[in-house]
Design a protein around this motif. Structure first.
Motif, PDB file in Angstrom:
ATOM      1  N   LYS A  33       0.891  -1.181  -0.007  1.00 37.83           N
ATOM      2  CA  LYS A  33      -0.102  -0.065   0.005  1.00 37.83           C
ATOM      3  C   LYS A  33       0.826   1.252  -0.098  1.00 37.83           C
ATOM      4  N   MET A  34       1.912   1.206   0.715  1.00 38.83           N
ATOM      5  CA  MET A  34       2.752   2.484   0.830  1.00 38.83           C
ATOM      6  C   MET A  34       3.570   2.562  -0.609  1.00 38.83           C
ATOM      7  N   THR A  35       3.914   1.507  -1.243  1.00 39.75           N
ATOM      8  CA  THR A  35       4.692   1.480  -2.563  1.00 39.75           C
ATOM      9  C   THR A  35       3.837   2.263  -3.408  1.00 39.75           C
ATOM     10  N   THR A  36       2.356   1.663  -3.487  1.00 36.21           N
ATOM     11  CA  THR A  36       1.381   2.304  -4.426  1.00 36.21           C
ATOM     12  C   THR A  36       1.345   3.755  -4.221  1.00 36.21           C
ATOM     13  N   ILE A  37       1.138   4.145  -2.820  1.00 34.67           N
ATOM     14  CA  ILE A  37       0.938   5.699  -2.628  1.00 34.67           C
ATOM     15  C   ILE A  37       2.014   6.403  -3.319  1.00 34.67           C
ATOM     16  N   TYR A  38       3.248   5.788  -2.929  1.00 37.57           N
ATOM     17  CA  TYR A  38       4.650   6.527  -3.516  1.00 37.57           C
ATOM     18  C   TYR A  38       4.482   6.482  -4.913  1.00 37.57           C
ATOM     19  N   GLU A  39       4.220   5.488  -5.869  1.00 36.93           N
ATOM     20  CA  GLU A  39       4.038   5.561  -7.073  1.00 36.93           C
ATOM     21  C   GLU A  39       3.088   6.671  -7.558  1.00 36.93           C
ATOM     22  N   TYR A  40       1.888   6.748  -7.025  1.00 36.12           N
ATOM     23  CA  TYR A  40       0.843   7.603  -7.440  1.00 36.12           C
ATOM     24  C   TYR A  40       1.400   9.183  -7.080  1.00 36.12           C
ATOM     25  N   ARG A  41       2.001   9.257  -6.061  1.00 39.72           N
ATOM     26  CA  ARG A  41       2.468  10.585  -5.629  1.00 39.72           C
ATOM     27  C   ARG A  41       3.493  11.223  -6.578  1.00 39.72           C
ATOM     28  N   ASP A  42       4.315  10.149  -7.145  1.00 41.10           N
ATOM     29  CA  ASP A  42       5.480  10.474  -8.147  1.00 41.10           C
ATOM     30  C   ASP A  42       4.903  10.720  -9.485  1.00 41.10           C
ATOM     31  N   LEU A  43       3.677  10.148  -9.845  1.00 43.66           N
ATOM     32  CA  LEU A  43       3.238  10.282 -11.182  1.00 43.66           C
ATOM     33  C   LEU A  43       2.436  11.927 -10.975  1.00 43.66           C
ATOM     34  N   GLN A  85      -6.151   6.252   0.714  1.00 41.83           N
ATOM     35  CA  GLN A  85      -4.925   7.170   0.476  1.00 41.83           C
ATOM     36  C   GLN A  85      -4.579   7.126  -1.006  1.00 41.83           C
ATOM     37  N   ALA A  86      -4.331   5.907  -1.575  1.00 40.67           N
ATOM     38  CA  ALA A  86      -4.010   5.596  -2.949  1.00 40.67           C
ATOM     39  C   ALA A  86      -5.172   6.061  -3.806  1.00 40.67           C
ATOM     40  N   SER A  87      -6.448   5.751  -3.450  1.00 44.93           N
ATOM     41  CA  SER A  87      -7.373   6.250  -4.354  1.00 44.93           C
ATOM     42  C   SER A  87      -7.521   7.933  -4.420  1.00 44.93           C
ATOM     43  N   VAL A  88      -7.163   8.503  -3.317  1.00 44.52           N
ATOM     44  CA  VAL A  88      -7.297   9.790  -3.291  1.00 44.52           C
ATOM     45  C   VAL A  88      -6.143  10.192  -4.497  1.00 44.52           C
ATOM     46  N   TRP A  89      -5.206   9.735  -4.508  1.00 44.24           N
ATOM     47  CA  TRP A  89      -3.849  10.161  -5.360  1.00 44.24           C
ATOM     48  C   TRP A  89      -4.262   9.844  -6.470  1.00 44.24           C
ATOM     49  N   TYR A  90      -5.002   8.663  -6.798  1.00 48.35           N
ATOM     50  CA  TYR A  90      -5.366   8.353  -8.119  1.00 48.35           C
ATOM     51  C   TYR A  90      -6.339   9.380  -8.721  1.00 48.35           C
ATOM     52  N   TYR A  91      -7.153   9.677  -7.922  1.00 43.38           N
ATOM     53  CA  TYR A  91      -8.153  10.888  -8.651  1.00 43.38           C
ATOM     54  C   TYR A  91      -7.449  12.269  -8.768  1.00 43.38           C
ATOM     55  N   TYR A  92      -6.725  12.572  -7.716  1.00 41.32           N
ATOM     56  CA  TYR A  92      -5.761  13.764  -7.962  1.00 41.32           C
ATOM     57  C   TYR A  92      -5.259  13.695  -9.107  1.00 41.32           C
ATOM     58  N   THR A  93      -4.432  12.639  -9.605  1.00 38.63           N
ATOM     59  CA  THR A  93      -3.463  12.545 -10.849  1.00 38.63           C
ATOM     60  C   THR A  93      -4.471  12.459 -11.808  1.00 38.63           C
ATOM     61  N   ARG A  94      -5.281  11.591 -11.984  1.00 44.01           N
ATOM     62  CA  ARG A  94      -6.176  11.571 -12.886  1.00 44.01           C
ATOM     63  C   ARG A  94      -6.850  12.836 -13.381  1.00 44.01           C
ATOM     64  N   SER A  95      -7.348  13.801 -12.549  1.00 43.90           N
ATOM     65  CA  SER A  95      -8.051  14.839 -12.600  1.00 43.90           C
ATOM     66  C   SER A  95      -6.982  15.979 -13.371  1.00 43.90           C
ATOM     67  N   ILE A  96      -5.940  16.134 -12.538  1.00 46.09           N
ATOM     68  CA  ILE A  96      -5.238  16.994 -13.336  1.00 46.09           C
ATOM     69  C   ILE A  96      -4.580  16.660 -14.567  1.00 46.09           C
ATOM     70  N   TYR A  97      -4.443  15.501 -14.780  1.00 47.53           N
ATOM     71  CA  TYR A  97      -4.004  15.123 -16.212  1.00 47.53           C
ATOM     72  C   TYR A  97      -5.008  15.482 -17.248  1.00 47.53           C
ATOM     73  N   LEU A  98      -6.338  15.209 -17.062  1.00 46.99           N
ATOM     74  CA  LEU A  98      -7.432  15.522 -17.727  1.00 46.99           C
ATOM     75  C   LEU A  98      -7.504  16.776 -17.961  1.00 46.99           C
ATOM     76  N   LEU A  99      -7.352  17.818 -17.002  1.00 46.97           N
ATOM     77  CA  LEU A  99      -7.511  19.182 -16.987  1.00 46.97           C
ATOM     78  C   LEU A  99      -6.453  19.618 -17.739  1.00 46.97           C
ATOM     79  N   HIS A 100      -5.330  19.103 -17.411  1.00 47.63           N
ATOM     80  CA  HIS A 100      -3.969  19.828 -18.213  1.00 47.63           C
ATOM     81  C   HIS A 100      -4.235  19.393 -19.663  1.00 47.63           C
ATOM     82  N   ILE A 101      -4.464  18.333 -20.468  1.00 51.25           N
ATOM     83  CA  ILE A 101      -4.694  18.113 -21.830  1.00 51.25           C
ATOM     84  C   ILE A 101      -5.943  18.631 -22.283  1.00 51.25           C
ATOM     85  N   GLY A 102      -6.725  19.487 -21.316  1.00 51.27           N
ATOM     86  CA  GLY A 102      -7.797  20.080 -21.935  1.00 51.27           C
ATOM     87  C   GLY A 102      -8.987  19.114 -22.340  1.00 51.27           C
ATOM     88  N   ASN A 103      -9.101  18.001 -21.589  1.00 49.50           N
ATOM     89  CA  ASN A 103     -10.139  16.878 -21.688  1.00 49.50           C
ATOM     90  C   ASN A 103     -11.278  17.418 -20.602  1.00 49.50           C
TER      91      ASN A 103
END
Length: 215
Positions: A33-43, A85-103
């Motif tokens: 779980k800690m590793t997954t959170i770290y990977e999400y935070r890195d992305l 926490q991993a789910s929170v970081w998933y949604y963080y990253t997915r959201s920012i990615y989609l907004l960044h590419i204008g989708n």
């Protein structure tokens, strides 16, 4: 051998083995779980830096750079998020990615899921309202881009109703919501509403000065 026999007679060795195995599994799961959170935070860090550097991406050429983040399996599949926490970081990253590419259309949908997910854990909001605030802030951006005006205004109201303990965070929320609302009025030609909002803001001249720098 004799000492081992004595120890075995004193302790339930099978029970002890099960206890040790359980402990090993729990530690392994915690590490995963800690590793997954770290990977999400890195992305998240990668796409956040790109978004802050370039703003919203509007053409295919500029999309290539963040595409590596968007193509990562962790960003494509929410079931790989193995903890809250991993789910929170998933949604963080997915959201920012989609907004960044204008989708903004897909961004709107994923942020709505993100908000619903957080709202299913009210105790987490009470402990730390920041993830919820960020989700609502991102949602207001998507709503504004998609001209979902009523939903945009309701989201700003929702943000303002969240109880916040720290003065600094309250100021940041105040600044964000007022800037968003004022920009919205200007973009839609609702100048009288904008003037009314500025008159209300004038109660705090220091904050008014900060609000004048509208993107």
């Amino acid at each position: 051998m004799q000492e081992e026999a004595v120890l075995r007679s004193m302790y339930d060795m099978k029970g002890l083995e099960k206890y040790i195995e359980k402990g090993v599994k729990e530690r392994k799961l915690a590490l995963e779980k800690m590793t997954t959170i770290y990977e999400y935070r890195d992305l998240y860090s990668q796409i956040y830096l790109l978004a802050n550097k370039a703003g919203t991406t509007r053409n295919v050429k500029d999309i290539k750079q963040p595409k590596a983040v968007g193509d990562n399996p962790l960003i494509k599949d929410v079931t790989l998020a193995n903890s809250f926490q991993a789910s929170v970081w998933y949604y963080y990253t997915r959201s920012i990615y989609l907004l960044h590419i204008g989708n903004f259309k897909k961004g709107y949908t994923i942020i709505k899921e993100r908000i619903a997910f957080i709202e299913r854990h009210p105790h987490q909001i009470a402990n730390d309202p920041v993830p919820y605030l960020l989700a609502l802030m991102n949602f207001s951006v998507a709503c504004n881009e998609l001209r979902k005006n009523e939903e945009f205004m309701n989201t700003l109201k929702k943000i303002r109703m969240i109880p916040i303990k720290t003065l600094l965070l309250r100021h940041k929320v105040f600044l964000f919501t007022c800037r968003q609302e004022l920009s919205h009025y200007i973009e839609n030609g609702q100048y009288q509403k904008g003037i009314a909002l500025v008159d209300e803001i004038k109660k705090d001249p220091k904050l008014l000065t900060k609000l004048m720098y509208i993107n």
